[in-house]
Design a protein around this motif. Structure first.
Motif, PDB file in Angstrom:
ATOM      1  N   ASP A  28     -10.676 -24.933 -42.514  1.00  0.00           N
ATOM      2  CA  ASP A  28     -12.020 -25.040 -43.084  1.00  0.00           C
ATOM      3  C   ASP A  28     -12.966 -25.441 -42.159  1.00  0.00           C
TER       4      ASP A  28
ATOM      5  N   MET B 165      -7.300 -28.579 -43.621  1.00  0.00           N
ATOM      6  CA  MET B 165      -9.102 -28.775 -43.233  1.00  0.00           C
ATOM      7  C   MET B 165      -9.346 -28.306 -41.780  1.00  0.00           C
TER       8      MET B 165
ATOM      9  N   VAL C 223     -10.136 -30.739 -51.413  1.00  0.00           N
ATOM     10  CA  VAL C 223      -9.565 -31.524 -50.819  1.00  0.00           C
ATOM     11  C   VAL C 223     -10.833 -32.672 -49.969  1.00  0.00           C
ATOM     12  N   ALA C 224     -11.275 -31.824 -49.330  1.00  0.00           N
ATOM     13  CA  ALA C 224     -12.334 -32.630 -48.465  1.00  0.00           C
ATOM     14  C   ALA C 224     -13.602 -33.184 -49.336  1.00  0.00           C
ATOM     15  N   GLN C 225     -13.404 -33.879 -50.393  1.00  0.00           N
ATOM     16  CA  GLN C 225     -14.421 -34.202 -51.092  1.00  0.00           C
ATOM     17  C   GLN C 225     -14.183 -35.891 -51.474  1.00  0.00           C
ATOM     18  N   SER C 226     -14.996 -36.828 -50.908  1.00  0.00           N
ATOM     19  CA  SER C 226     -14.743 -37.984 -51.194  1.00  0.00           C
ATOM     20  C   SER C 226     -15.839 -38.402 -52.177  1.00  0.00           C
TER      21      SER C 226
ATOM     22  N   GLU D 213      -3.406 -37.935 -53.580  1.00  0.00           N
ATOM     23  CA  GLU D 213      -3.564 -38.812 -52.619  1.00  0.00           C
ATOM     24  C   GLU D 213      -2.360 -39.745 -52.433  1.00  0.00           C
TER      25      GLU D 213
ATOM     26  N   LEU E  65     -18.999 -31.678 -52.820  1.00  0.00           N
ATOM     27  CA  LEU E  65     -20.286 -31.318 -51.896  1.00  0.00           C
ATOM     28  C   LEU E  65     -20.951 -30.300 -52.116  1.00  0.00           C
ATOM     29  N   CYS E  66     -20.104 -29.265 -53.058  1.00  0.00           N
ATOM     30  CA  CYS E  66     -20.911 -28.005 -53.494  1.00  0.00           C
ATOM     31  C   CYS E  66     -20.396 -27.464 -54.899  1.00  0.00           C
TER      32      CYS E  66
END
Lengths: 239, 239
Positions: free
Chosen positions: B131, B128, B84-87, B111, B91-92
DNA sequence: CGAATGGTTGACGCTTCTCAAACTACGTGG
DNA sequence: CCACGTAGTTTGAGAAGCGTCAACCATTCG
């Protein structure tokens, strides 16, 4: 523990338009709160009943262990939101390291706005993505980088602007102790590392709080663990 | 680098009801994807075009430095969301450490649903928050805890259920190397620390992957840095 | 001027890393 | 069935990076 320091903050909230980006719409005269350096905005364990918008200044977020060991989880400066990611109680303590200007939004109203404005939810989500990215980078730093690499990474993160360019020099708003607790080091090691970087000609230190960058390329190599001297020869396996 | 391993994942998405909590509504027969241990779901730098729901199994999230040093930023198992936390880009890297079952949601549609369902946005936000809380706890662990404290914290975090109770024993789905890269240690130190905890009578190790808890109280004290033997005498200043 | 605070430098020791070897479990093929 | 190779784990010895303790320096403030 868990005292409601938030009540230190007087003033109230006229619901200005939640300027997530610095320089975004910020009507003159909206009610803001000025706090002195050292002010605790909220403490770990407090009821998280507010969301703060940092207009100017720098705040420090940190957690402490029962024996006093401290970990700074981040610094927050102008244009960013504070306290969104808190369900129930505050995850960490927020303290001003410089005089700061804040805008407070009661959480209930904040969440109503999220439900009411679909675009806002996504913008907040994007903010939290950034927080999470920073947190992950910091985990890599804390878990796997050496003292020099940590300090180099730290300095460059402060020098970087939104476009990825670096400033020639910066002023450090926080103390050596804050830096140490942010990087998982001691003040002594931080100080020694600054001295080493100065002796190696990578930075200059006109005074303890200001840093001039003399060799950004080499600093970047240090920060990423990239080139260890000659520029070749990484570990086998990768590359 | 940044190769699109995501294409390893076949199947498609029938838009099941995004069960954020384990045991939530999950109609039988919704399209899911089974992946083998070792499968890379997405890699750092990939285009983040999907959100994954982990139905069962355990995934590992990690970042690597250019010279191969690795930091595991988290483990994700059944009932949680991933990505979710990837704009923009991932990230990893996410890799299955056990056989796993995933449900993929294309990001665009995901979205749109956030915008359409106000309640969903808040639920995602709450996810989040968790997280971020985990990330902050991990920063404290990486920056300020000793090897024993790290391992004790790790074991207890795996043993804890949602109510804060602990299981009597657990099976470790991940290798010593994964644990080491998660805790900012080496495999040797992790192994030595397990042995020390066993010799001190805090845990039993019938085999390398299973851990039995013999003294949860003392483990908790270790994890929090609470009591150092006699139970009194903290550092001066706090308390 | 003197005290207090924060920063720097030095000496030493401990925790953890590094390098190396042995042990276990497991699968393969003779 | 057993020898063998491989991957993961454990154990050992030595080295090194960073922490600890202590002294010293610089700046600020009363």
């Amino acid at each position: 523990m868990g005292a409601h320091f938030a009540s230190q903050l007087s003033g109230n909230d006229g619901f200005s338009p939640l300027a997530v980006r610095p320089g975004a719409a910020r009507p003159a005269g909206t009610p803001v709160q000025r706090v002195a350096a050292g002010t605790i905005v909220f403490a770990e364990g407090d009821v998280a009943d507010s969301v703060f918008e940092v207009v100017s200044g720098t705040l420090r977020l940190h957690k402490v262990m029962v024996d006093g060991r401290r970990q700074v989880t981040g610094f927050v400066s102008g244009g960013r939101l504070l306290g969104v990611a808190q369900s129930g109680e505050c995850l960490c303590t927020a303290e001003a390291v410089t005089p700061a200007v804040l805008r407070r939004h009661p959480r209930a109203a904040f969440e109503r706005r999220i439900d009411a404005e679909p675009g806002l939810a996504r913008r907040i989500l994007a903010e939290m993505c950034n927080d999470l990215r920073r947190a992950q980078d910091q985990m890599l730093l804390l878990g796997r980088k050496s003292a020099v690499e940590k300090v180099a990474s730290f300095l460059l993160s402060l020098a970087a602007d939104e476009d990825g360019d670096y400033a020639d020099s910066i002023d450090l708003p926080m103390s050596r102790t804050d830096i140490a607790d942010y990087l998982g080091l001691t003040t002594e090691t931080v100080s020694r590392t600054f001295t080493k970087l100065r002796n190696d000609g990578l930075i200059a230190l006109p005074c303890p709080v200001s840093v001039e960058f003399l060799d950004l390329d080499q600093l970047e190599d240090l920060a990423t663990g990239g080139a260890d001297g000659d520029g070749w020869a990484r570990r086998p396996g990768i590359c």
